[in-house]
Design a protein around this motif. Structure first.
Motif, PDB file in Angstrom:
ATOM      1  N   LEU A 331       0.855  -1.180   0.000  1.00 10.51           N
ATOM      2  CA  LEU A 331       0.000   0.000   0.000  1.00 10.51           C
ATOM      3  C   LEU A 331       0.896   1.236   0.000  1.00 10.51           C
ATOM      4  O   LEU A 331       1.570   1.529   0.986  1.00 10.51           O
ATOM      5  N   ALA A 332       0.924   1.936  -1.109  1.00  9.11           N
ATOM      6  CA  ALA A 332       1.793   3.114  -1.243  1.00  9.11           C
ATOM      7  C   ALA A 332       1.117   4.315  -0.577  1.00  9.11           C
ATOM      8  O   ALA A 332       0.662   5.252  -1.238  1.00  9.11           O
ATOM      9  N   ALA A 337       1.481   6.239   6.055  1.00 14.97           N
ATOM     10  CA  ALA A 337       1.829   4.851   6.351  1.00 14.97           C
ATOM     11  C   ALA A 337       1.771   4.547   7.845  1.00 14.97           C
ATOM     12  O   ALA A 337       1.191   3.539   8.268  1.00 14.97           O
ATOM     13  N   GLN A 338       2.368   5.410   8.650  1.00 14.56           N
ATOM     14  CA  GLN A 338       2.388   5.155  10.091  1.00 14.56           C
ATOM     15  C   GLN A 338       0.993   5.241  10.691  1.00 14.56           C
ATOM     16  O   GLN A 338       0.644   4.473  11.601  1.00 14.56           O
ATOM     17  N   ASP A 339       0.190   6.158  10.184  1.00 17.75           N
ATOM     18  CA  ASP A 339      -1.184   6.285  10.674  1.00 17.75           C
ATOM     19  C   ASP A 339      -1.980   5.024  10.369  1.00 17.75           C
ATOM     20  O   ASP A 339      -2.734   4.532  11.225  1.00 17.75           O
ATOM     21  N   SER A 356       7.843   6.709   5.666  1.00 16.54           N
ATOM     22  CA  SER A 356       6.769   7.475   5.035  1.00 16.54           C
ATOM     23  C   SER A 356       6.591   7.044   3.579  1.00 16.54           C
ATOM     24  O   SER A 356       6.239   7.841   2.724  1.00 16.54           O
ATOM     25  N   GLU A 357       6.877   5.766   3.316  1.00 15.15           N
ATOM     26  CA  GLU A 357       6.743   5.239   1.961  1.00 15.15           C
ATOM     27  C   GLU A 357       5.462   4.439   1.774  1.00 15.15           C
ATOM     28  O   GLU A 357       4.682   4.696   0.858  1.00 15.15           O
TER      29      GLU A 357
END
Length: 386
Positions: A331-332, A337-339, A356-357
């Motif tokens: 999932l980009a 991403a962290q959320d 953050s990727e």
């Protein structure tokens, strides 16, 4: 008689307490420049919910019953294992249709990779370090293993669709390049390399450079045009294929993998191979699993079916995801991403966020996959369909 107080002072008597303190021990400077390997975390316990770990690309199914029965009878743990893992290499030779002498085992495919790097890339006498070219983002152990070998990593960004940019990788080759790593399907983004694409790439790479085709997830691949490293290495003396029993066979905890290459390379790899890297239990488990390969393949197909259900579900929700040919999806999500990983944790799901990727989600139990899809249904920061 001379007392001890009358003796002349020695240099140590003039040192202060701080000066006499033991000197700090420092590691090699390269360690400060390397990322740390971040293993997938276990799920958070949420009251009233079954927890699922989808963060490590593990097979959600245990080893085959025949495997568990076979290793339960292992008692000679007081003895060293066969350093050549003869039984496993013989079994693999029949399964793959290759000479047993072309196979070198290691502690998982990562252990086999470390042996390759120790053999062919590093810091040479009085010279600049060798270079190892690989796509990025790819398997997160690559920069660590390359750095510890004493080589310099050359990272070539993957394309927006998560595929290797083979043209850019070929252009990155210099006279210092000694090894190139190709990960297919690429972990964590998911796409495969095609046979023709790799053949064309090999035609651009000098024959003295080792090209490693890392196929840790090969058993999950269904695209007919996907590269098959075993089919290629026979015609290319500089190709080494990496495979493992960790994924399809569900033996991740036993650490057994292997490389396949022509004898001009294996004769050197055996010098750097870690002695006794594969235990008796791991060898016995792998041999037994191979002897029940039909059952392994049926289990793999059940995971592939679940992967396809998840991919279809995500795309039906309007999520744009890369091709998924391993046992995971990518999932980009970028800055979200962290959320997303935190939201998954609230649902008793552990997933693997990469800075953050994006987020990699392993295909797990049916209930886990369904809960993951429900989380995605309500998540607003989804990658838009193109």
């Amino acid at each position: 008689m001379t007392s001890i107080d009358d003796l002349p002072a020695t240099p140590s008597d003039d040192l202060s307490a701080a000066d006499r303190a033991p000197a700090a021990v420092h590691p090699r400077s390269v360690l400060g420049r390397l990322p740390r390997y971040a293993a997938g975390k276990p799920p958070v316990v949420v009251e009233g919910m079954e927890s699922f770990k989808l963060s490590s690309n593990e097979n959600p199914l245990p080893p085959l019953p025949a495997v568990l029965e076979a290793i339960a009878s292992e008692t000679a743990i007081n003895r060293y294992p066969d350093p050549l893992t003869t039984a496993l290499r013989t079994e693999l030779a029949g399964y793959l249709g290759v000479p047993a002498t072309d196979i070198v085992t290691g502690a998982g495919s990562l252990g086999a990779l470390n042996q390759i790097l120790a053999t062919f890339a590093g810091q040479n006498d009085f010279d600049a370090p060798d270079e190892v070219v690989y796509a990025w983002r790819s398997f997160e152990a690559y920069p660590i293993s390359v750095g510890l070998a004493g080589a310099a990593g050359v990272q070539v960004p993957v394309r927006a669709d998560g595929t290797h940019d083979l043209d850019a990788m070929a252009a990155a080759v210099t006279d210092r390049t000694r090894v190139i790593l190709l990960c297919t399907p690429n972990n964590p983004t998911g796409p495969i390399l095609t046979r023709q694409g790799v053949v064309d790439f090999l035609g651009k790479v000098p024959a003295h450079i080792v090209v490693v085709i890392d196929e840790a997830y090969q058993e999950f691949v269904r695209r007919p045009d996907a590269v098959d490293g075993i089919a290629l290495y026979r015609d290319h003396p500089n190709v080494i294929v990496l495979r493992t029993f960790s994924k399809a066979h569900g033996l991740a905890g036993l650490r057994v993998g292997y490389s396949v290459s022509q004898q001009a390379l294996t004769e050197h790899l055996r010098v750097s191979a870690v002695p006794f890297a594969v235990s008796q239990i791991a060898e016995h488990a792998a041999v037994t699993s191979l002897r029940h390969i039909d059952e392994v393949e049926a289990r793999v197909q059940s995971i592939v079916d679940e992967r396809d259900r998840v991919v279809d579900g995500l795309r039906g929700l309007g999520w744009s995801i890369p091709e998924a040919e391993g046992n995971f999806v990518w999932l980009a999500l970028g800055e979200h991403a962290q959320d997303f990983a935190a939201k998954a944790g609230e649902q008793a799901l552990s997933v693997r966020a990469f800075g953050s990727e994006g987020v990699r989600v392993s295909i797990g139990e049916e209930a886990a996959n369904t809960r993951f899809l429900e989380l995605c249904r309500g998540y607003t920061h989804r990658p838009a369909a193109g």
